[in-house]
Structures are given as C-alpha cells and as structure tokens.
Design a protein around this motif. Sequence first.
Motif, PDB file in Angstrom:
ATOM      1  N   THR A 103       0.805  -1.038   0.109  1.00  6.88           N
ATOM      2  CA  THR A 103       0.064   0.054   0.125  1.00  6.88           C
ATOM      3  C   THR A 103       0.909   1.325   0.223  1.00  6.88           C
ATOM      4  OG1 THR A 103      -1.799  -1.322   1.325  1.00  6.88           O
ATOM      5  CG2 THR A 103      -2.009   1.161   1.158  1.00  6.88           C
TER       6      THR A 103
ATOM      7  N   VAL B 206      -4.857   7.679  -7.030  1.00  6.71           N
ATOM      8  CA  VAL B 206      -5.864   7.881  -5.903  1.00  6.71           C
ATOM      9  C   VAL B 206      -6.963   7.073  -6.132  1.00  6.71           C
ATOM     10  CG1 VAL B 206      -7.527   9.470  -5.135  1.00  6.71           C
ATOM     11  CG2 VAL B 206      -5.466  10.455  -6.047  1.00  6.71           C
ATOM     12  N   TRP B 207      -7.759   6.814  -7.254  1.00  2.42           N
ATOM     13  CA  TRP B 207      -8.751   5.905  -7.403  1.00  2.42           C
ATOM     14  C   TRP B 207      -8.210   4.420  -7.231  1.00  2.42           C
ATOM     15  CZ3 TRP B 207     -13.552   6.605  -7.210  1.00  2.42           C
ATOM     16  CH2 TRP B 207     -13.997   7.867  -7.615  1.00  2.42           C
TER      17      TRP B 207
ATOM     18  N   PHE C 265      -7.867   3.770  -3.461  1.00  2.00           N
ATOM     19  CA  PHE C 265      -9.199   3.619  -2.928  1.00  2.00           C
ATOM     20  C   PHE C 265      -9.410   2.125  -3.319  1.00  2.00           C
ATOM     21  CE2 PHE C 265     -13.799   3.390  -3.644  1.00  2.00           C
ATOM     22  CZ  PHE C 265     -14.156   3.899  -2.208  1.00  2.00           C
ATOM     23  N   PHE C 266      -9.549   1.682  -4.534  1.00  2.00           N
ATOM     24  CA  PHE C 266      -9.919   0.422  -4.794  1.00  2.00           C
ATOM     25  C   PHE C 266      -9.178  -0.678  -4.210  1.00  2.00           C
ATOM     26  CE2 PHE C 266     -11.755   2.672  -8.770  1.00  2.00           C
ATOM     27  CZ  PHE C 266     -13.031   2.732  -8.387  1.00  2.00           C
TER      28      PHE C 266
ATOM     29  N   CYS D 134      -7.418  -0.545  -1.149  1.00  2.00           N
ATOM     30  CA  CYS D 134      -7.718  -0.435   0.014  1.00  2.00           C
ATOM     31  C   CYS D 134      -8.812  -1.283   0.604  1.00  2.00           C
ATOM     32  CB  CYS D 134      -7.881   0.895   0.652  1.00  2.00           C
ATOM     33  SG  CYS D 134      -6.228   1.799   0.821  1.00  2.00           S
ATOM     34  N   LEU D 135      -9.955  -1.361  -0.643  1.00  2.00           N
ATOM     35  CA  LEU D 135     -11.043  -2.219  -0.211  1.00  2.00           C
ATOM     36  C   LEU D 135     -10.859  -3.547  -0.008  1.00  2.00           C
ATOM     37  CD1 LEU D 135     -13.712  -0.855  -2.611  1.00  2.00           C
ATOM     38  CD2 LEU D 135     -13.575  -0.240  -0.054  1.00  2.00           C
TER      39      LEU D 135
END
Length: 556
Positions: free
Chosen positions: A108, A323-324, A327-328, A330-331
């Motif tokens: 990450t 950024v997107w 986010f995806f 991290c899910l």
Amino acid sequence: MKRIYILLLFTLIPLVTHAASDATELEGSFKVGPAIILIFILTLFVLVGILFRAKDTTDYYAAGRGISRVGSGMAIASNWMSAASFLGMAALMYGTGYHGLSYVVGWTGGYVLLLILMAGQIRRYGKYTAADFIGDRYYSQTLRTIGAGITIIISIAYAVGQFGGIGLMFKWVMGIDYLPAVIIGGSVVLAYTLISGMLGVTKNMQIQYVIIITSFMVPLFILTAKFDYFWLIPQIGYGSVVQDIVEGVKIVDKAGMANTLGHHFAIVPSPEYAMPWDPSTGQTFFQWMAIAFSLMIGTAGLPHVIQRFYVVPRARDARWSVVWGLFFICLLYWSAPVYSAFGTILSSNPEVGKLAADAIVVYTAQLGNVNPLIVGLLAAGGVSAAFSTTSGLLVAGSSAFAHDLYVKVINPEAKPRTQMTVARLGTLLMAIIITAIAVLDLALIAQLVAIAFSMAGCTIFPLFLLGIWWSGSNRAGAKAGLIVGSIVTLISLTYLIGARAGWILPFNDFITYYLGAWYFAWIGAPLAITANIIVSRMTKETPIEIRKFLIEKVHS
C-alpha cells in the motif's frame, strides 16, 4: 457484445442453479457450480479481448492513451490485486499472524510513494515503457537494452507467482493435478493477451476488478453474520475475531456453531497471532521493516505498474488514477486479514489437517459452510486477480521485447505490423518460460512476488527516482547504480538458489538473514542510489537538452 453477455447469462443460469447443491470438498473433486462460473468468466474475458483487440502499436503498448481516470484506477487496482494480494496476503497472515501485515503496509505504501513522487512526472515524460524512459533519460542504448532485459526478468519472476495462483484455483475447481491446472489456466490468459494487447487487457481489468472485489467481499458478510460478529462492516467485526483468537474461544461461548466438517467453532488461546515479532513466527523486527520498505520502493519500480501511467491522456489523469487505484486497492487489503482470522479458528481442529496456505481464502469459505456457488465465485475471483496481473506483466514484458529491444535497437525501420508480430512472439515465449518455472512450485505466491519487488527496487526504482528528480544523474552514474543494484540482487538470489539446492555457501547465515530474497532491496536500493550520485558527480554532466526538458516539460 451485449447480446453475447445476455445469451451466456441465460444459458448458464439453469446450470448454475442446478449445481448449487454441489457438495463442498476441500480437495480432489470436480466442482460443477464453481466450474461453470469459472468457464463463464473466462469466456467473458476472451470475448472482451476480441472486442477490444489491438489494431496498432499504440493500442498494444498504451491502450491508445484513451483510458479515463476512474477506468485507469480500476485497471491499476485490478492489475495490482494479483494472486499475491487475493490469495497470498491471507496466506501469510494465516501462517505467521500479524507478521504478514508487513506485506500489506509495503504494497500500500508503495502506491503512496508513486502518487507523491512519480505518477504525474512519468506521464509527462511521455514514453511507452520503463526501458524507453531509461534509454531516453540516460541517452544510452546500452541502458535501454539492459532496462528491457530487467523488465522481462522482473515480469517473469512476478508472473510465476500468478501462474501458481491460477494453477491452485484450477486444481481446486476441476480436481486435477497442479501441472495441467497451470497449463490450462496459463493458456487462457495467454490467448486473450495475444489478441487484445494493452487495450483489451485494460478493458478486461475493469471487469476483473468488479469480479475480484465482489467475490472477495460477499463471503465476509456471510461469515461474520453466521458466527455472530459485527457483519455490517466485516473489516470492523474482524477485530473481535482477532481478540477471540488471542484469548481463545470456548465451545460454550459459540454453542451450536461449527465448521462444515462438524468441528466446534473454538480455539485455544493463541496470543502469538497478534505479535508480529514473536519467536513463534520465525521472523524479527528487522525482517518486518525490511520487507515493508523493500515492497514499498519495489512497487515504485515495477515496469508493469509504471507502464499504466502511459495509458491516460494527461499527467493530471495519471495522479488521479493512482488515487482511485489506492481507494479500490484498500477495499481488498482491508479485507484480506479477515479471511486469515476466520481460517485460523475454523481450521484449528487437528482433524482438519494441514491446509495449503495459498488457498486459505477458499478453504475458509468452505469451512465456514458458505454456499458452494459463492465459494466458486470466490475461486473465480482468485483466477481473475491472477489473470489481470499476469496479462499486464505479459504486455509489459512483450513491449520491452518488441518496442525497446527489437524496434529501438535491432530494427528501427520495423513496420507496425512487424512490431505487433514480434510483441506477440515475445508474449508467447514469456508464457512458456513462466509456465516451466511455475510448475516447480518453489515458494509461497506472495514470497515469489516479493522477489520481483526487491529486484525492481534495486534496479529500476533508483533510475526513475534520480532520473526524474535530479538532473545531475547522468549516464555513467546510472550504469554504476545499476551495477551495484544488480550485484546485490545476484548475491541474494545465489544464496536463495543455494539454499534450495542444499549448498552451504560462505557467510550463509549472515547473507540469508540480511539479504533475504524477499527484502534485499532494503540495502540494495540505497547503495545503488549512492553509487549513482557519487559517479555522476565525478563524470561529465547531463546534456543541457535533457536538463532543459526535465525543467520545462516534466516539472513545469
């Protein structure tokens, strides 16, 4: 295309419904329901590959540079969420408890590093591949060639772990041996990559992300609800599961709850699970930090990750796509520890026997008595994760082969049609090599992938970091840094191979501990950067036109 989807859907629904009663066995049987789901999504991937097949070299290398921010973010996440993420992270935490979190932190953190330091700048530079950047920035055909070679080697090392994941899932679904499972699965991903190139691969990645995240999340809601944890947000309910592992679960506390084999939902106190540096894990604080650091800088040096920033129209889109993507990603990363925690309790009874850690995600759902069709979807998600990353790696490797070696070095006059042919031949050759190594089953999926990260951290990352942010880094410095990084890599891999072969090499314990194959970049990258800086300062400075380009085009 829409008609094809609808036709497939209505053809398969009755079969899938009929197969819902398929019994769940941990190993060794053909599972009808999961097999139908798997065949459906594989057919979908091939159809998408045909629909969005590459028509020219820009489509094949950079998806026509027309992918949107969100679409690119989904593709980044899908490309990133490999078998190592989908299967390997839970496997590591299942085997070593919280020590496995070093992989989550490293992977990450690597994207945060990319967002801050490189994404926009890489896109502004405007090349097709990592080797293209290296050759142009350091005005050297030799470095371009070496960069292409390193790209191919890293892509192969990374893809070996993915083929291993594909083999495991095909083996589980079809009840066949590992070898034919790897060959069948590898043939499918090779087929649609050959047809579609980067364009179709990117479109497929967007579909694969939806499959990956849906299949990964649904069983978690079921497991947390079934075993009386907070199910609305399983990633929060997970904390109670860990507490139960640490303190132990008595049979009376979860009366009436059992796994699919009839064993009570119970476990003896296991405090070491939440202690990342406990001696029982066999790992130390130094190794935890070294793994996290190496994976972080390795992420920022992986060719197939860097190449994704070339598929969007502008530099601003490249940053937003990261950024997107974060986010995806991290899910899924937030959810992987839940599988390892449930797997630890559900398989705690000695009668369950030794389970393959790399398949613990699927085993956990099975042991939790989740519906076989949902478990099948989970396995299909694992295959999708491996496919999405493998296809990206094959495109990156074949681009290095065709664009950076063949066109830029061997045959600059090659026509686009010839370039496409060479790229496809390179893809085929890589797939054969990857399959041959994958069938050896050398290590855990995440560990195999970690080797590729350390290689990238020692070689490509320093070239990009200094190449973008320090105009004083010149050709001689780049060569010196590359030599140092390569030497560290060779030493570590030599000791890894020696250990597998039973050799006792000099300073064996010292080298294998401080230059472990999963984290040797912790020292290799700083040494390579230092060598680059020292030699650059001692030799002829970077040409004025490159320094001017960096100021006016890359950092403006």
